[in-house]
Design an enzyme around this catalytic site. Structure first.
Site, PDB file in Angstrom:
ATOM      1  N   GLY A   8       0.795  -1.217   0.000  1.00  0.00           N
ATOM      2  CA  GLY A   8       0.000   0.000   0.000  1.00  0.00           C
ATOM      3  C   GLY A   8       0.828   1.269   0.000  1.00  0.00           C
ATOM      4  O   GLY A   8       0.449   2.270  -0.613  1.00  0.00           O
ATOM      5  N   VAL A  12       9.253  -2.863  -3.035  1.00  0.00           N
ATOM      6  CA  VAL A  12      10.382  -3.690  -2.623  1.00  0.00           C
ATOM      7  C   VAL A  12      11.208  -4.061  -3.849  1.00  0.00           C
ATOM      8  O   VAL A  12      10.668  -4.476  -4.879  1.00  0.00           O
ATOM      9  CB  VAL A  12       9.899  -4.967  -1.898  1.00  0.00           C
ATOM     10  N   ASP A 122      -0.777  -8.511  11.865  1.00  0.00           N
ATOM     11  CA  ASP A 122      -1.084  -8.635  10.436  1.00  0.00           C
ATOM     12  C   ASP A 122      -0.600  -9.982   9.910  1.00  0.00           C
ATOM     13  O   ASP A 122       0.029 -10.070   8.850  1.00  0.00           O
ATOM     14  CB  ASP A 122      -0.450  -7.489   9.646  1.00  0.00           C
TER      15      ASP A 122
END
Length: 270
Positions: A8, A12, A122
């Site tokens: 979001g 990477v 998460d």
């Protein structure tokens, strides 16, 4: 530099370190968020909260830096794919040996973090990184939503992924289902286990409100109704870990994983 993926708020890349010539993964805060103080603090949070964690199944950033007007985190390159690649397609049966290893190693990593007063918040297949060869290894990654447990409870800094979100995480500000803590991660691990065994998380369809409402009010679905080859006891194990009240779940992630893997050993997939 090779692009590996985008979340979001970050991208990477795989880069080769000039001196050692070894590859590293570098997570870069997307430039549009680079000047927002809150986003910068949140991005650095992953390094701050994990810098003292040392566990063979936890992937933590090795360095936090800033360049070109934005921030970056570096990680060792350890994985070939995430556990999302192990989710069976419709009509397929999972590799139970690998699912069992994944659950036990993930649970070990979570229990270690919990013992050091860190909750991940998460947990999901996409954040469980996998090395398949030569040995099957699992790395718990992405502590960007993690929090320290203070006074027996954690405090959500950002809503985690909805398909795996425990009821207390969805009502954290009101506290309807109790405080955030290790049991919150156990719920997400159980939701991930449901997906890895049946191809779908507990409540896979509907609007955001419908999925959130199901986590809050609906009983957990039957895994056996989706995958009849599963042993009968699987549902009772998953349902306990997916209990609405945190106190009704297993004492630890490790105990949940051990019981589930033991039950799965009675499964006979032809």
């Amino acid at each position: 530099m090779a692009f590996l993926g985008r979340g979001g708020r970050a991208e990477v890349y795989a880069v080769r370190e000039p001196l050692t010539r070894r590859f590293e993964a570098v997570k870069i805060l997307i430039p549009q968020y680079a000047e927002d103080p809150a986003e910068r603090t949140q991005f650095a949070h992953e390094y701050v909260v994990t810098r003292h964690l040392e566990h063979p199944n936890i992937l933590v950033p090795t360095e936090l830096g800033e360049a070109g007007g934005t921030m970056w985190l570096s990680f060792p390159v350890v994985a070939q794919h995430s556990a999302s690649a192990l989710v069976p397609k419709r009509g397929e049966a999972p590799d139970l040996d690998r699912v069992g290893t994944l659950l036990r190693e993930s649970a070990s990593a979570l229990d270690y973090a919990h013992a050091r007063q860190i909750v991940h918040l998460d947990v999901k297949p996409a954040n469980l990184l996998v090395v398949a060869n030569p040995d099957f290894l699992v790395f718990l990654s992405d502590f960007g939503s993690a929090e320290e447990i203070r006074d027996g409870a954690g405090h959500a800094n950002r809503l985690a992924s909805l398909p795996y979100a425990a009821p207390e995480l969805l009502t954290a500000r009101r506290g309807d289902y109790g405080p955030l803590g290790p049991a919150t991660d156990q719920y997400a691990l159980a939701a991930s286990a449901m997906e890895l065994l049946t191809g779908r998380p507990p409540f896979p369809k509907g609007t955001t409100w419908a999925v959130a409402g199901a986590h809050l009010k609906s009983p957990p679905p039957s895994a056996r109704s989706r995958a009849p080859w599963l042993p009968p006891a699987v549902d009772s194990v998953l349902h306990k870990a997916l209990a609405k009240a945190p106190g009704a779940r297993y004492p630890s992630c490790g105990e949940f994983a051990d019981v589930l893997v033991r039950v799965l050993s009675y499964c006979d997939i032809e």
